[in-house]
Design a protein around this motif. Structure first.
Motif, PDB file in Angstrom:
ATOM      1  N   LEU A 107      29.105  14.889  19.858  1.00  0.00           N
ATOM      2  CA  LEU A 107      28.740  13.492  19.603  1.00  0.00           C
ATOM      3  C   LEU A 107      29.568  12.913  18.459  1.00  0.00           C
ATOM      4  N   CYS A 108      29.813  13.711  17.434  1.00  0.00           N
ATOM      5  CA  CYS A 108      30.645  13.270  16.312  1.00  0.00           C
ATOM      6  C   CYS A 108      32.071  12.988  16.793  1.00  0.00           C
ATOM      7  N   LEU A 109      32.615  13.900  17.582  1.00  0.00           N
ATOM      8  CA  LEU A 109      33.995  13.740  18.069  1.00  0.00           C
ATOM      9  C   LEU A 109      34.128  12.582  19.048  1.00  0.00           C
ATOM     10  N   ARG A 110      33.097  12.340  19.854  1.00  0.00           N
ATOM     11  CA  ARG A 110      33.147  11.199  20.789  1.00  0.00           C
ATOM     12  C   ARG A 110      33.222   9.879  20.041  1.00  0.00           C
ATOM     13  N   ALA A 111      32.550   9.804  18.902  1.00  0.00           N
ATOM     14  CA  ALA A 111      32.526   8.565  18.115  1.00  0.00           C
ATOM     15  C   ALA A 111      33.817   8.355  17.316  1.00  0.00           C
TER      16      ALA A 111
END
Length: 193
Positions: free
Chosen positions: A113-117
């Motif tokens: 989720l962090c990397l997607r953002a």
């Protein structure tokens, strides 16, 4: 492959445990170790991490059961085709055991989720080249190289008969750019790396 444009943060709570992910762009193992030391939270129960730089990678479960934290974080990095990336997921234990599967989903999911953002840029492998040429060829070569996509001019050093240009070019265009310089200067330029 892609790289991160800047450091990204993401935080979530899963069954009373707080998980915080920090994703950082890194260029070397030494930089990854330094960033890891800087973002690790001493008050937390676990600071699990993974990084990938080209073919090199490392990960750590930091006291969590083996394979439940570092490897899922690395899989999140690889799943989004990222390179030169460090992700640290910090956990503050909330009192409820998650089990192996729950830990893998929590760590891997928080990292993903962090990397997607995060804002990403396509990574272009570049090689360094230097060109020594006379003043009579300098303006023409600089003008033509200015229109080459992906070329980065690192510096110019002048001497009594001309200049020495240092730049980085996309690896797949290096031969083509070298030939362009030879053609523009009728073979007078000296190309090195």
């Amino acid at each position: 492959m892609y790289t991160l444009d800047r450091t990204e943060h993401f935080e979530q709570e899963i069954r009373k445990s707080r998980f915080r992910a920090i994703a950082c762009p890194v260029d070397s193992e030494a930089e990854a170790k330094a960033r890891l030391a800087a973002v690790s939270e001493v008050s937390a129960n676990h600071n699990c991490w993974a990084w990938r730089i080209g073919q090199a990678y490392r990960f750590s479960d930091d006291g969590e059961p083996s394979g439940t934290a570092g490897k899922p974080i690395l899989q999140a990095i690889d799943g989004q085709a990222l390179d030169r990336t460090l992700v640290v997921v910090t956990r503050w234990f909330g009192g409820i055991l998650l089990g192996s599967g729950g830990l893998m989903r929590a760590y891997g999911g928080t990292a993903a989720l962090c990397l997607r953002a995060a804002e990403k840029t396509e990574h272009v492998e570049r090689i360094a080249l230097t060109v020594s040429l006379g003043f009579s060829d300098l303006a023409l070569v600089k003008a033509r190289l200015g229109s080459v996509a992906g070329l980065v001019l690192d510096g110019e050093a002048y001497h009594e008969t001309g200049a020495r240009l240092s730049f980085r070019v996309p690896a797949e265009k290096a031969e083509e750019i070298g030939q362009l310089i030879v053609d523009l200067t009728s073979g007078r330029a000296e190309i090195g790396d």
